[in-house]
Scaffold this motif. Structure first.
Motif, short mmCIF file in Angstrom:
data_model
loop_
_atom_site.label_atom_id
_atom_site.label_comp_id
_atom_site.label_asym_id
_atom_site.label_seq_id
_atom_site.Cartn_x
_atom_site.Cartn_y
_atom_site.Cartn_z
N ASN A 1 -5.73 -7.84 -0.62
CA ASN A 1 -6.03 -9.31 -1.03
C ASN A 1 -5.36 -10.59 -1.50
O ASN A 1 -4.86 -9.94 -2.79
N ALA A 2 -6.04 -11.94 -1.17
CA ALA A 2 -5.05 -12.56 -2.09
C ALA A 2 -3.82 -12.25 -2.84
O ALA A 2 -3.70 -12.37 -3.88
N LEU A 3 -2.80 -11.81 -1.65
CA LEU A 3 -1.20 -11.98 -1.84
C LEU A 3 -1.34 -12.98 -2.92
O LEU A 3 -1.36 -14.23 -3.07
N GLU A 4 -0.06 -12.31 -3.88
CA GLU A 4 1.00 -13.22 -4.15
C GLU A 4 2.65 -13.56 -4.23
O GLU A 4 2.52 -12.18 -3.20
N LEU A 5 2.74 -14.40 -4.52
CA LEU A 5 4.47 -14.07 -3.68
C LEU A 5 5.40 -12.40 -4.53
O LEU A 5 5.96 -12.35 -4.09
N GLU A 6 4.56 -12.47 -6.00
CA GLU A 6 5.30 -11.10 -6.44
C GLU A 6 4.73 -9.95 -5.57
O GLU A 6 5.47 -8.62 -5.97
N ASP A 7 3.89 -9.52 -5.53
CA ASP A 7 3.61 -8.84 -3.65
C ASP A 7 4.83 -8.73 -2.92
O ASP A 7 4.19 -7.09 -2.08
N SER A 8 5.14 -9.32 -1.91
CA SER A 8 6.63 -8.70 -1.56
C SER A 8 7.16 -7.51 -1.75
O SER A 8 8.11 -7.75 -3.08
N ALA A 9 7.48 -6.68 -1.05
CA ALA A 9 8.36 -5.42 -1.28
C ALA A 9 7.82 -4.44 0.00
O ALA A 9 7.48 -5.22 0.95
N LEU A 10 8.56 -3.70 -0.04
CA LEU A 10 9.16 -1.99 0.84
C LEU A 10 7.30 -1.45 -0.02
O LEU A 10 7.24 -0.90 -1.20
#
Lengths: 114, 114
Positions: free
Chosen positions: B79-88
Protein backbone atom coordinates in the motif's frame (compact mmCIF):
# COMPACT_ATOMS: atom_id res chain seq x y z
CA UNK A 1 25.50 -6.32 14.16
CA UNK A 2 24.85 -9.34 11.95
CA UNK A 3 26.48 -9.22 8.54
CA UNK A 4 27.08 -11.38 5.47
CA UNK A 5 29.83 -10.19 3.16
CA UNK A 6 30.67 -11.28 -0.34
CA UNK A 7 33.24 -9.78 -2.69
CA UNK A 8 31.52 -6.62 -3.86
CA UNK A 9 33.80 -6.29 -6.86
CA UNK A 10 33.33 -8.44 -9.93
CA UNK A 11 35.60 -11.44 -10.32
CA UNK A 12 37.10 -11.78 -13.78
CA UNK A 13 38.84 -15.00 -14.74
CA UNK A 14 39.94 -16.82 -17.85
CA UNK A 15 38.04 -19.80 -19.19
CA UNK A 16 39.39 -23.05 -17.79
CA UNK A 17 40.63 -21.54 -14.54
CA UNK A 18 39.13 -22.13 -11.10
CA UNK A 19 36.92 -19.37 -9.73
CA UNK A 20 36.86 -18.96 -5.95
CA UNK A 21 34.15 -16.85 -4.32
CA UNK A 22 34.10 -15.92 -0.65
CA UNK A 23 31.27 -15.54 1.82
CA UNK A 24 32.06 -14.22 5.30
CA UNK A 25 29.60 -13.72 8.09
CA UNK A 26 29.61 -12.24 11.57
CA UNK A 27 27.35 -12.70 14.57
CA UNK A 28 25.50 -15.63 13.06
CA UNK A 29 25.64 -19.29 13.96
CA UNK A 30 24.02 -20.88 10.92
CA UNK A 31 23.16 -24.54 10.79
CA UNK A 32 23.04 -24.41 7.00
CA UNK A 33 24.64 -22.36 4.27
CA UNK A 34 23.43 -22.30 0.69
CA UNK A 35 24.76 -21.02 -2.61
CA UNK A 36 22.62 -19.74 -5.48
CA UNK A 37 23.24 -18.52 -8.99
CA UNK A 38 21.34 -15.52 -10.34
CA UNK A 39 21.26 -14.34 -13.94
CA UNK A 40 20.20 -10.74 -14.73
CA UNK A 41 16.48 -10.12 -14.24
CA UNK A 42 15.78 -13.68 -13.11
CA UNK A 43 15.19 -15.49 -9.85
CA UNK A 44 18.09 -17.23 -8.09
CA UNK A 45 18.70 -20.91 -8.77
CA UNK A 46 19.85 -23.23 -6.00
CA UNK A 47 23.28 -24.79 -6.39
CA UNK A 48 24.51 -26.36 -3.15
CA UNK A 49 23.65 -26.65 0.53
CA UNK A 50 26.19 -27.44 3.23
CA UNK A 51 25.51 -28.20 6.88
CA UNK A 52 27.50 -26.84 9.82
CA UNK A 53 28.96 -30.27 10.55
CA UNK A 54 30.16 -30.70 6.95
CA UNK A 55 33.51 -29.29 5.88
CA UNK A 56 33.09 -29.73 2.14
CA UNK A 57 30.45 -30.55 -0.46
CA UNK A 58 30.88 -31.26 -4.15
CA UNK A 59 28.62 -31.35 -7.16
CA UNK A 60 30.14 -31.83 -10.59
CA UNK A 61 32.47 -28.81 -11.11
CA UNK A 62 31.29 -27.08 -7.95
CA UNK A 63 32.79 -27.31 -4.49
CA UNK A 64 31.74 -25.55 -1.30
CA UNK A 65 33.62 -25.40 1.99
CA UNK A 66 32.23 -24.25 5.32
CA UNK A 67 34.51 -23.18 8.17
CA UNK A 68 32.40 -22.31 11.21
CA UNK A 69 35.51 -21.23 13.15
CA UNK A 70 36.53 -18.70 10.52
CA UNK A 71 32.84 -17.97 9.80
CA UNK A 72 33.54 -18.37 6.13
CA UNK A 73 32.38 -20.35 3.11
CA UNK A 74 34.31 -20.69 -0.12
CA UNK A 75 32.63 -21.55 -3.41
CA UNK A 76 34.79 -22.98 -6.18
CA UNK A 77 33.99 -23.53 -9.85
CA UNK A 78 36.65 -25.61 -11.56
CA UNK A 79 37.29 -25.56 -15.31
CA UNK A 80 35.17 -22.43 -15.55
CA UNK A 81 33.25 -21.65 -18.73
CA UNK A 82 31.77 -18.41 -20.10
CA UNK A 83 28.33 -19.91 -19.33
CA UNK A 84 29.26 -19.78 -15.64
CA UNK A 85 29.16 -15.97 -15.79
CA UNK A 86 26.49 -14.83 -13.35
CA UNK A 87 26.02 -13.43 -9.86
CA UNK A 88 26.54 -15.96 -7.08
CA UNK A 89 24.74 -15.51 -3.78
CA UNK A 90 25.43 -17.14 -0.45
CA UNK A 91 22.62 -17.50 2.06
CA UNK A 92 22.50 -18.72 5.62
CA UNK A 93 19.73 -19.55 8.00
CA UNK A 94 19.19 -17.68 11.21
CA UNK A 95 18.52 -20.22 13.90
CA UNK A 96 15.13 -19.92 15.51
CA UNK A 97 13.12 -23.03 14.87
CA UNK A 98 9.78 -22.15 13.36
CA UNK A 99 10.73 -18.53 12.96
CA UNK A 100 14.02 -18.98 11.18
CA UNK A 101 14.69 -17.25 7.90
CA UNK A 102 17.25 -17.28 5.13
CA UNK A 103 19.53 -14.26 4.88
CA UNK A 104 21.26 -13.56 1.57
CA UNK A 105 24.53 -11.84 0.85
CA UNK A 106 24.66 -9.17 -1.86
CA UNK A 107 26.37 -11.53 -4.28
CA UNK A 108 29.54 -11.61 -6.34
CA UNK A 109 29.46 -11.09 -10.09
CA UNK A 110 31.61 -13.65 -11.88
CA UNK A 111 32.73 -12.98 -15.45
CA UNK A 112 34.49 -15.81 -17.27
CA UNK A 113 36.39 -14.59 -20.32
CA UNK A 114 36.74 -16.93 -23.33
CA UNK B 1 6.72 -30.34 -13.14
CA UNK B 2 5.78 -26.66 -13.22
CA UNK B 3 8.02 -24.28 -11.31
CA UNK B 4 7.07 -21.31 -9.19
CA UNK B 5 5.03 -18.84 -11.19
CA UNK B 6 4.52 -15.14 -10.55
CA UNK B 7 2.29 -12.52 -12.07
CA UNK B 8 2.43 -9.98 -13.45
CA UNK B 9 5.90 -9.87 -14.99
CA UNK B 10 6.13 -6.09 -14.93
CA UNK B 11 4.18 -3.32 -13.26
CA UNK B 12 4.37 0.45 -13.38
CA UNK B 13 2.63 2.40 -10.63
CA UNK B 14 2.72 5.90 -9.23
CA UNK B 15 3.45 7.01 -5.70
CA UNK B 16 0.61 6.44 -3.28
CA UNK B 17 -1.01 3.67 -5.30
CA UNK B 18 -1.50 0.10 -4.14
CA UNK B 19 -0.28 -3.07 -5.85
CA UNK B 20 -0.96 -6.81 -5.57
CA UNK B 21 1.54 -9.42 -6.71
CA UNK B 22 0.71 -13.09 -7.07
CA UNK B 23 2.64 -16.31 -6.66
CA UNK B 24 1.91 -19.99 -7.17
CA UNK B 25 4.31 -22.41 -5.49
CA UNK B 26 5.49 -25.74 -6.78
CA UNK B 27 2.89 -28.43 -6.28
CA UNK B 28 3.33 -30.01 -2.86
CA UNK B 29 5.14 -27.04 -1.33
CA UNK B 30 3.24 -25.46 1.54
CA UNK B 31 5.71 -22.66 2.33
CA UNK B 32 5.91 -19.47 0.30
CA UNK B 33 8.48 -16.72 0.81
CA UNK B 34 8.61 -13.21 -0.55
CA UNK B 35 11.78 -11.21 -1.13
CA UNK B 36 12.55 -7.72 -2.36
CA UNK B 37 15.63 -7.13 -4.51
CA UNK B 38 16.27 -3.47 -5.14
CA UNK B 39 18.95 -2.40 -7.60
CA UNK B 40 22.38 -2.83 -6.08
CA UNK B 41 21.04 -4.51 -2.97
CA UNK B 42 20.79 -8.14 -2.03
CA UNK B 43 17.64 -10.11 -1.53
CA UNK B 44 15.78 -8.76 1.46
CA UNK B 45 13.45 -11.18 3.22
CA UNK B 46 9.90 -9.87 3.33
CA UNK B 47 7.44 -12.55 4.43
CA UNK B 48 7.06 -16.26 5.03
CA UNK B 49 3.70 -18.05 4.79
CA UNK B 50 3.09 -21.65 5.67
CA UNK B 51 -0.21 -23.50 5.84
CA UNK B 52 -2.08 -20.25 5.44
CA UNK B 53 -0.37 -18.47 8.32
CA UNK B 54 2.25 -15.73 8.38
CA UNK B 55 5.24 -17.33 10.13
CA UNK B 56 7.82 -14.58 9.96
CA UNK B 57 8.39 -11.18 8.43
CA UNK B 58 11.44 -9.09 7.69
CA UNK B 59 12.14 -5.48 8.63
CA UNK B 60 9.52 -3.90 6.40
CA UNK B 61 6.71 -1.49 7.33
CA UNK B 62 3.14 -2.76 7.78
CA UNK B 63 2.11 -1.44 4.38
CA UNK B 64 3.76 -4.61 3.07
CA UNK B 65 1.35 -7.43 3.73
CA UNK B 66 0.09 -10.59 2.17
CA UNK B 67 -1.80 -13.77 2.55
CA UNK B 68 -1.74 -17.41 1.58
CA UNK B 69 -4.74 -19.19 0.17
CA UNK B 70 -5.93 -22.77 0.84
CA UNK B 71 -4.27 -23.90 -2.40
CA UNK B 72 -0.98 -22.44 -1.03
CA UNK B 73 -0.78 -19.68 -3.61
CA UNK B 74 0.03 -16.29 -2.16
CA UNK B 75 -0.44 -12.59 -2.66
CA UNK B 76 1.83 -9.73 -1.67
CA UNK B 77 0.15 -6.37 -1.19
CA UNK B 78 1.99 -3.09 -0.98
CA UNK B 79 0.00 0.00 0.00
CA UNK B 80 0.91 3.67 -0.33
CA UNK B 81 3.71 2.96 -2.78
CA UNK B 82 6.92 4.93 -2.41
CA UNK B 83 9.65 5.47 -4.98
CA UNK B 84 12.03 3.20 -3.05
CA UNK B 85 9.60 0.31 -3.45
CA UNK B 86 10.83 -0.03 -7.03
CA UNK B 87 12.45 -3.44 -7.13
CA UNK B 88 12.27 -7.01 -8.32
CA UNK B 89 9.89 -8.94 -6.07
CA UNK B 90 10.69 -12.60 -5.88
CA UNK B 91 8.58 -15.42 -4.58
CA UNK B 92 10.03 -18.77 -3.56
CA UNK B 93 8.71 -22.05 -2.22
CA UNK B 94 10.27 -24.97 -0.43
CA UNK B 95 9.39 -28.36 0.99
CA UNK B 96 10.28 -27.56 4.58
CA UNK B 97 12.15 -25.18 6.83
CA UNK B 98 13.92 -22.72 4.58
CA UNK B 99 17.37 -23.11 5.96
CA UNK B 100 17.53 -26.86 5.56
CA UNK B 101 15.91 -27.00 2.16
CA UNK B 102 16.60 -25.38 -1.16
CA UNK B 103 14.31 -22.61 -2.22
CA UNK B 104 12.77 -22.61 -5.67
CA UNK B 105 12.37 -19.09 -6.98
CA UNK B 106 9.93 -17.70 -9.49
CA UNK B 107 10.95 -15.32 -12.27
CA UNK B 108 9.95 -12.29 -10.23
CA UNK B 109 7.76 -9.23 -10.74
CA UNK B 110 9.53 -6.03 -11.71
CA UNK B 111 7.77 -3.11 -10.00
CA UNK B 112 8.53 0.44 -11.03
CA UNK B 113 7.13 3.28 -8.95
CA UNK B 114 7.09 6.70 -10.62
Amino acid sequence: SQKIEQNSEALNIQEGKTATLTCNYTNYSPAYLQWYRQDPGRGPVFLLLIRENEKEKRKERLKVTFDTTLKQSLFHITASQPADSATYLCALDTYGGATNKLIFGTGTLLAVQP
Amino acid sequence: EAGVTQSPTHLIKTRGQQVTLRCSPISGHTSVYWYQQALGLGLQFLLWYDEGEERNRGNFPPRFSGRQFPNYSSELNVNALELEDSALYLCASSLGLMGANEQFFGPGTRLTVL
